[in-house]
Design an enzyme around this catalytic site. Structure first.
Site, PDB file in Angstrom:
ATOM      1  CE1 TYR A 142      19.025  -2.380  29.494  1.00 33.66           C
ATOM      2  CE2 TYR A 142      21.182  -3.252  28.943  1.00 33.66           C
ATOM      3  CZ  TYR A 142      20.393  -2.437  29.713  1.00 33.66           C
ATOM      4  OH  TYR A 142      20.964  -1.683  30.697  1.00 33.66           O
ATOM      5  CE  LYS A 189       5.287   4.292  35.595  1.00 35.19           C
ATOM      6  NZ  LYS A 189       5.336   5.116  36.816  1.00 35.19           N
ATOM      7  CG  ASP A 221       7.025   5.447  39.884  1.00 36.95           C
ATOM      8  OD1 ASP A 221       6.672   4.262  40.102  1.00 36.95           O
ATOM      9  OD2 ASP A 221       6.200   6.343  39.587  1.00 36.95           O
ATOM     10  CG  ASP A 245      21.463  -1.017  33.850  1.00 37.68           C
ATOM     11  OD1 ASP A 245      22.540  -1.406  34.334  1.00 37.68           O
ATOM     12  OD2 ASP A 245      21.364   0.005  33.135  1.00 37.68           O
TER      13      ASP A 245
HETATM   14  C1  IPM Z   1      25.603  -3.446  33.691  1.00 38.47           C
HETATM   15  C2  IPM Z   1      26.040  -2.419  32.695  1.00 38.47           C
HETATM   16  C3  IPM Z   1      25.672  -2.897  31.297  1.00 38.47           C
HETATM   17  C4  IPM Z   1      24.183  -3.064  31.230  1.00 38.47           C
HETATM   18  C5  IPM Z   1      26.169  -1.997  30.151  1.00 38.47           C
HETATM   19  C6  IPM Z   1      27.663  -1.749  30.214  1.00 38.47           C
HETATM   20  C7  IPM Z   1      25.782  -2.529  28.798  1.00 38.47           C
HETATM   21  O1  IPM Z   1      25.481  -1.188  32.998  1.00 38.47           O
HETATM   22  O2  IPM Z   1      26.063  -4.599  33.588  1.00 38.47           O
HETATM   23  O3  IPM Z   1      24.816  -3.106  34.570  1.00 38.47           O
HETATM   24  O4  IPM Z   1      23.444  -2.096  31.019  1.00 38.47           O
HETATM   25  O5  IPM Z   1      23.722  -4.201  31.405  1.00 38.47           O
HETATM   26 MG    MG Z   2      24.455  -1.130  34.848  1.00 36.32          MG
END
Ligand code: IPM
Ligand code: MG
Length: 352
Positions: A142, A189, A221, A245
């Site tokens: 990210y 992974k 996975d 996530d």
């Molecule tokens: C979450 C959401 C966010 C993320 C998005 C909206 C940026 O999916 O909080 O899980 O990926 O962290």
């Molecule tokens: Mg999310």
């Protein structure tokens, strides 16, 4: 006690679910003799509309000075044409990063009354589901180097972790495991990614300080498969940002509805950030049918973080009673049908 709470309602169903949660918080303050001062601020698409950017400086300043930040959700098709660097989601990633919130805790528990709403068979659910996803929140792919080249014909994002980043989130996972069933499953992974090999090495190192905690490693996975095969095997699930996530959405479905799961994001700032794990659901925004429970439970996590533990338990019990009494927003299936606003009022009335 007086507490300053910044409310970032955001977009889509955000304003509806946060006002239901604020209703519950006001009732809690009244019952327990506290003063909660609410400060509404802009973040996400609504901030783009008002300030031209998804995360105005004044929002960051207000959050840094607060005792807690309650967030609804951000994003929606209205802002799809924004350049990548100015999307509503950039506001969310920006505030997590600005407040140093590296630890994202996403508990997934099943309410027995709602087990019908789970897509899993009763035979799989009968051993119970009580999982704490611990997601690293301000590193990994990210936030790694990214870009486009070849005149936009190639794009890349980079998964990158340093030892210290892994160590601090691993400690959070092991500390939590000590208060729970003393088991950590670390997701990576490592058969493919170098960053995962580093992740695994550091997690093993941290584990040495917690001899009572059982540690195992799963490739992501396999973890995705095991979650639906036998969720009862998991206690604390420690994940890098993106794997967390994905797996937390999966874990939420096991419990019946993504509308039930709260999360807290903690780190170096006094104010944690508390939000539902779901998104802004623009398709149902403004219809008063969204489920506010995840946001109400996020508010309970916020109370916990303010060390108002009795109050936090009271909110959780009020939610459990509301569910046991049969009140259901549409996502929860059959029952006494209520909308978002009414659900908030009923939960607030159940604060004892
Ligand atoms: C979450 C959401 C966010 C993320 C998005 C909206 C940026 O999916 O909080 O899980 O990926 O962290
Ligand atoms: Mg999310």
């Amino acid at each position: 006690m007086e507490k300053k709470i910044v409310v970032l309602a955001g977009d889509g169903i955000g304003p509806e679910i946060t006002s239901a949660a604020v209703e519950v918080l006001k009732k809690t303050a009244e019952k327990y003799g506290h003063t909660f001062v609410f400060d509404d601020r802009y973040m996400g698409g609504c901030a783009i509309d008002k300030f031209g950017v998804p995360l105005p400086d004044e929002t960051v300043t207000a959050c840094k000075a607060a005792d807690g930040v309650l967030l609804g959700a951000v994003g929606g098709p209205k802002w799809d044409s924004q350049p990548a660097e100015n999307r509503p989601e950039k506001g969310l990633l920006g505030i997590r990063s600005a407040l140093g919130l590296y630890a994202n805790l996403r508990p997934a528990v099943i309410y027995p009354e709602l087990s019908d709403a789970s897509p899993l068979k009763p035979s799989v659910l009968k051993k119970g589901v009580d999982i704490m996803v611990v997601r690293e929140l301000i590193g990994g792919i990210y936030f790694g180097p990214r870009g486009t080249k070849d005149d936009g014909k190639t794009a890349y994002d980079t998964e990158i972790y340093g030892e210290d980043e892994v160590r601090r989130i691993a400690k959070v996972a092991f500390d939590l495991a000590m208060t729970r069933r003393k088991k950590v499953t670390s997701v990576d992974k490592a058969n493919v990614l170098l960053s995962s090999r580093l992740w695994r090495r550091i997690v093993e190192d941290v584990a040495k300080d917690y001899p009572e905690v059982a540690l195992n490693h799963l490739y992501v996975d396999n973890a995705a498969m095991q979650l639906v095969k036998d969720p009862s095997q998991f206690d604390v699930l420690l994940c890098p940002n993106m794997f967390g996530d994905i797996l937390s959405d999966e874990a939420s479905q096991i419990t019946g509805s993504i509308g039930l799961l709260p999360s807290s994001s903690l780190g170096t700032c006094k104010a944690g950030l508390f939000e539902p794990i779901h998104g802004s659901a623009p398709d149902i925004a403004g219809q008063d049918i969204a489920n506010p429970i995840a946001t109400v439970l996020a508010a309970a996590m916020m109370l916990d973080n303010m060390e108002l533990r009795t109050e936090a338990r009271a909110v959780e019990k009020a939610v459990a009673k509301t569910i046991a009494d049969g009140w259901r927003t549409p996502d929860l299936g059959e029952g006494k049908r209520v909308g978002c606003r009414e659900m908030g009022i009923i939960i607030a009335d159940n604060i004892r």
